[in-house]
Design an enzyme around this catalytic site. Structure first.
Site, PDB file in Angstrom:
ATOM      1  N   ASP A   1      20.282  20.239  10.228  1.00 47.16           N
ATOM      2  CA  ASP A   1      19.121  19.038  10.461  1.00 47.16           C
ATOM      3  C   ASP A   1      19.886  18.386  10.189  1.00 47.16           C
ATOM      4  O   ASP A   1      19.912  17.244   9.347  1.00 47.16           O
ATOM      5  CB  ASP A   1      18.579  19.512   8.963  1.00 47.16           C
TER       6      ASP A   1
ATOM      7  N   HIS B   1       7.662  22.161   8.268  1.00 44.71           N
ATOM      8  CA  HIS B   1       8.800  21.317   7.393  1.00 44.71           C
ATOM      9  C   HIS B   1       7.943  21.666   6.112  1.00 44.71           C
ATOM     10  O   HIS B   1       6.940  20.888   4.827  1.00 44.71           O
ATOM     11  CB  HIS B   1       8.942  19.572   7.390  1.00 44.71           C
TER      12      HIS B   1
END
Lengths: 451, 184, 319
Positions: free
Chosen positions: A320, A183
């Site tokens: 996601d 991330h």
């Protein structure tokens, strides 16, 4: 109990793995694809699905989702998440490790696989974390976890800030043939940030972080990938500048892949200030159903990300999917949880890009089937003879309206509530068994189809 | 809608002159007299009467302007709160004889609001009421002390007073409407 | 043009007419406040709840006085000593307050956007008394009123706002308010505390400039609005220290001399005398700081009256 044979007739069959895009029949026998071609014969007792006017493709593969189990079952479970994913056309989903406990030990990976076996209607493949407890310091037992069934490693949710740790992780992971996914955001720049830094954040008085917070980390990570030869997977790109960094890294031969989400391709930060649209599409300013990490950015970013996906610099689409409970979103913006419940809107959102001419349908299918499989080295995403029959049938022109109360996911947090969509999954088949049927009474989306 | 004029400029002038003399006679002079016009058209009437009085008395009575919007009893019945204008009473009213002026006396509610407002400024010795037109239909026990003209009307009629200072002409007319018209 | 909005959350979508209406109505309110009995019965029977999650003396008392002057009842809900302290969520607190039968909620909160959440939950009007860095509309309105009462027409005036603009809701609301009324605005402060995007706000078309040098920014200013610099910014990360800040950005006599003669000095309070503003100027001849406070009550009376003074439906054959 034997699985019924299925004949899918007269659909437009798109199979990127075989470079196929034509009207054809598809025959499933004993849960596997038997044949694809013209005028296939119908076995006795086979179910016949008339797919005329629809598209038949490999079941979608999601390289990035959050199923919340174990530990956050109030937001979602592996079971409910899989139902939602099936409704969205997915047959394989890859879940991130930020559960409670974190998926950093064999026992947790095994639990996830057991629960999936028992409760999930489609294939669930777990990632493990990179560091123990996602604390960012101590590496997990990559060998042990790989052996247990983890398909990759990511501390997603939390940026892996330590450069030394990222380097070591990339190098170590080469031993096991799995990618490390980050991330990618600079932790200091994003501290306290609630949205993208720009005109909207200046106007709304919200703490914000610039796109460079992502680019700085992407830049660092691709250099480390090049240095170590370790497979790196860039999660949910949100900045236009990141596309260029990925492109140059690939040019230099770094083993880098990248994903983008449907929302970063279609929504800008302007909606945090409210969306003035009639009826249910109206969003109040500061509605936390617009809050996501990395944040929604500007039109210029969307344009570059779209170009990147169309050209293939960005390899694939990840949803996601990040479900949250209502009470975690119905709070002050800066304190709200980040993320959208995406499974049930992802594909239709991507189809809007096909309708707008950003990319063609076969390319989109590739980005959502074979490409995500390549990231993790998975043997799925095709309609070849003899493989498990994981199939999605969809009507690219069917119009419907997003109604979050109808979601099969426990998470109703979506910025698309009330918006019209064009393109709808009508059937999802996993291992030859129908796991989602729009026509069935319990189907959520059918309630608002044709509005 | 039909309209008929019931007073012209001369009629109004004579009525105000008579009222001015009545006021001074009733109050045995103008020593403690103050005149307060109720917004909007009561204000020019008050100023004119003050001017007439100054013509035959040795001084001009102080004149003020009162806005009663904040004292109305029907605010909750309106979609929008009505516009407020400033009140200007630049003298004490304690112990004075206050003559309120309004253009048309109808239900009496506006005058009631004015009485409430005035008591917030002090305690006058007396409060009297002068109006150009009394059109009847009182809903409260209010009466005028000085009246220009009594005009019996029905509820679907509207009495309108125009003044030179605001409207470019002096006149009073009665218009018949399709439905009952409610004034304060 | 009447005020047709239900809530007062921000000035960013106000038309010039609406702002003028509030300022004009405030003139009457000022007159009411000057009477022997500064009270009217207009909002008798109305209950106004002050829901303050951030400590405030000036603003809370101002709203309370305004409510009482209109004849309304006031209840105060402050963050401490209530279930808020026990961790009750904002939404639950709002629902409770509504169930208790409150007619207006005046809200101050440390997070931008909280009043918008309140407005989506509540049926009654919501007035924003300050939300994080975002907006403080009643402050901007009283600032506009104060300037107008001294300098008349706001169009073409030069307003300089100096200080930590990034974290200032007073700055943001004043930018919207003064720009809408046709003033020219210069934003001045350390570059890291002045977001340059604020010069590009929609509908402002170049009337907002940035100038980090205070000596240049203050030239020919008609109004100098000084913002309070907060101690926590002096942490070495945002700004080096107080001394450097004061050297570069304090309003001193020398700097004020570069503004127009008779320029107004404003400050939302509380002032750090000797830091962002010299003691002599704080209560000197150019300062209108105390008037700002007095005007605040009138402005808040006008705002509440215009938002709440009407009813749900039209009266019988309305007027």
């Amino acid at each position: 109990m034997a699985i019924r044979d299925v004949l899918i007739r007269s659909g437009r069959v798109i199979d990127p793995a075989a470079n196929r895009d034509e009207i054809a029949d598809l025959l499933i026998r004993a849960g596997k694809i038997e044949a694809v071609g013209d005028s296939l014969g119908t076995p006795n007792g086979a179910e016949i699905i008339d797919a005329a006017g629809q598209v038949v493709a490999p079941g979608l593969v999601d390289p990035h989702c959050h199923l919340r189990q174990p530990g956050f079952e109030y937001k979602e479970t592996i079971g409910s998440g899989s139902l939602a994913a099936a409704a969205g056309g997915y047959t394989t989903i890859c879940s991130m490790a930020n559960t409670e406990p974190v998926a950093d030990a064999r026992a947790v990976i095994e639990t996830i696989l057991e629960v999936a076996e028992r409760d999930a209607v489609i294939r669930v493949l777990p990632l493990a974390s990179v560091t123990v407890g996602m604390q960012g310091r101590q590496l997990v037992q990559m060998g042990e976890l790989s052996d247990a069934g983890a398909i990759g490693f990511s501390d997603d949710g939390i940026p892996l800030s330590s450069t030394h740790t990222m380097r070591t992780a990339l190098e170590y992971a080469t031993r096991f043939g799995h990618p490390v996914a980050n991330h990618a955001e600079d932790a200091e720049l994003i501290a306290g940030a609630a949205m993208h830094e720009g005109l909207t954040s200046a106007r709304l008085g919200l703490p914000a972080a610039p796109r460079q917070a992502e680019e700085i980390m992407i830049g660092r990570d691709v250099l480390l990938s090049e240095l170590t030869g370790g497979s790196y997977y860039a999660l949910h790109l949100s900045s236009g500048g990141s596309v260029e960094l990925i492109r140059r890294a690939k040019e230099r031969g770094a083993p880098v892949r990248a994903e983008v989400t449907p929302h970063h391709l279609t929504l800008t930060d302007a909606i945090v200030g409210g969306r003035n649209e009639p009826d249910a599409a109206h969003l109040q300013p500061y509605d936390a159903d617009t809050k996501v990490n990395p944040p929604l950015r500007e039109q210029s970013d969307l344009d570059l990300l779209r170009e990147g996906l169309a050209s293939g610099v960005i390899d694939c689409v990840g949803s996601d999917h990040a479900p949250h409970a209502r009470h975690e979103k119905e709070v002050e913006y800066a304190q709200a949880a980040s993320g959208f419940s995406c499974f049930e809107t992802a594909f239709a959102t991507m189809l809007s890009l096909v309708h707008d001419g950003v990319l063609d349908l076969p390319t989109l299918i590739e980005r959502m089937t074979t490409a995500p499989c390549r990231v993790y080295g998975l043997p799925y995403g095709s309609l070849s003879n003899g493989v498990e029959a994981d199939i999605v049938i969809f009507d690219p022109d069917l119009e419907w309206t997003v109604d979050r109360e109808q979601f099969l996911s426990k998470g109703k947090n979506t910025p698309y509530h009330g918006l019209p969509m064009k393109g709808c999954v009508t059937r999802t088949i996993f291992g030859g068994v129908t796991v989602f049927d729009l026509a069935a009474a319990a189907a959520p989306i059918s309630g608002s189809v044709g509005d | 809608m039909t309209t008929r004029q019931i007073m012209n400029a001369d009629d109004m002038r004579r009525a105000l002159t008579r009222i001015a003399h009545e006021i001074v006679e009733q109050n045995a002079g103008s020593a403690d007299l103050v005149l307060i016009g109720m917004r909007t058209r009561g204000v020019p009437l008050a100023h004119r009467v003050a001017g007439i009085i100054s013509g035959f008395e040795s001084s001009t009575p102080p004149t003020g302007e009162l806005d009663v919007t904040m004292y109305r009893d029907d605010l909750g019945m309106k979609i929008q709160p009505p516009a407020v204008a400033p009140t200007d009473i630049p003298f004490p009213i304690e112990g004075k004889d206050v003559v309120l002026f309004d253009d048309v006396l109808y239900t009496g509610r506006t005058v009631r609001a004015a009485l409430d407002a005035l008591t917030d400024f002090g305690r006058p010795r007396s409060i009297q009421l002068g109006v150009m037109i009394d059109r009847g239909h009182r809903e409260l026990p209010i009466r005028a002390d000085y009246v220009g003209k009594n005009v019996p009307t029905s509820r679907n009629e509207d009495v309108k007073l125009l003044v030179e200072e605001l409207d470019g002409q002096d006149s009073v007319s009665v218009a018949t409407l399709d439905r009952p018209f409610r004034e304060g | 043009m009447p005020l047709t909005r239900r809530n007062l959350l921000d000035l960013d979508d106000f038309q010039r007419d609406e702002i003028s209406l509030i300022l004009d109505t405030s003139v009457s309110m000022t007159e009411i406040l000057s009477r022997q009995i500064p009270r009217v019965p207009t909002l008798r029977g109305t209950t106004i709840a002050n829901l303050f999650y951030e400590a405030s003396t000036r603003t809370r008392v101002s709203f309370e006085l305004a409510a009482r002057a209109l004849g309304a009842d006031v209840v105060n809900v402050t963050a401490s000593g209530s279930s808020v302290e026990k961790g009750e969520s904002l939404v639950d607190t709002l629902r409770t307050v509504q169930a208790l039968g409150v007619d207006v909620v005046v809200m101050r909160h440390h997070d931008a956007g909280a009043p918008y959440l309140a407005a989506s939950i509540l049926d009654c009007p919501v007035i924003n008394a300050g939300d994080g860095w975002h907006a403080h509309p009643s402050q901007a309105l009283l600032d506009l009123y104060t300037v107008r009462s001294h300098l008349g027409d706001l169009a073409g005036l030069k307003l300089v706002i100096v200080g930590d603009i990034m974290h200032s809701r007073v700055a943001r609301s004043n930018i919207w308010g003064f720009a809408r009324m046709g003033a020219r605005i210069t934003l001045c402060g350390p570059p890291q505390l002045v977001p340059r995007e604020l010069t590009q706000l929609p509908g402002t078309d170049g009337v907002i400039q940035m100038e980090p040098d205070f000596d240049l920014a203050v030239e020919d200013a008609d109004v100098v609005m000084v913002l309070r610099i907060q101690q926590e910014r002096m942490d070495g990360v945002h700004l080096p220290d107080l001394r450097e800040y004061a050297t570069l950005y304090a309003l001193t006599e020398d700097r004020l001399a570069r503004a127009r003669p008779g320029a107004l000095v404003m400050h939302p309070g509380p002032m750090n005398q000797g830091v962002e503003i010299s003691a002599a100027i704080a209560y000197g001849p150019n300062s209108v700081v105390e008037e700002q406070v007095t005007n605040g009550v009138a402005i808040r009376m006008a705002s509440v009256y215009l938002l709440v003074g009407g009813g749900e439906e039209a009266g019988a054959n309305g007027d």
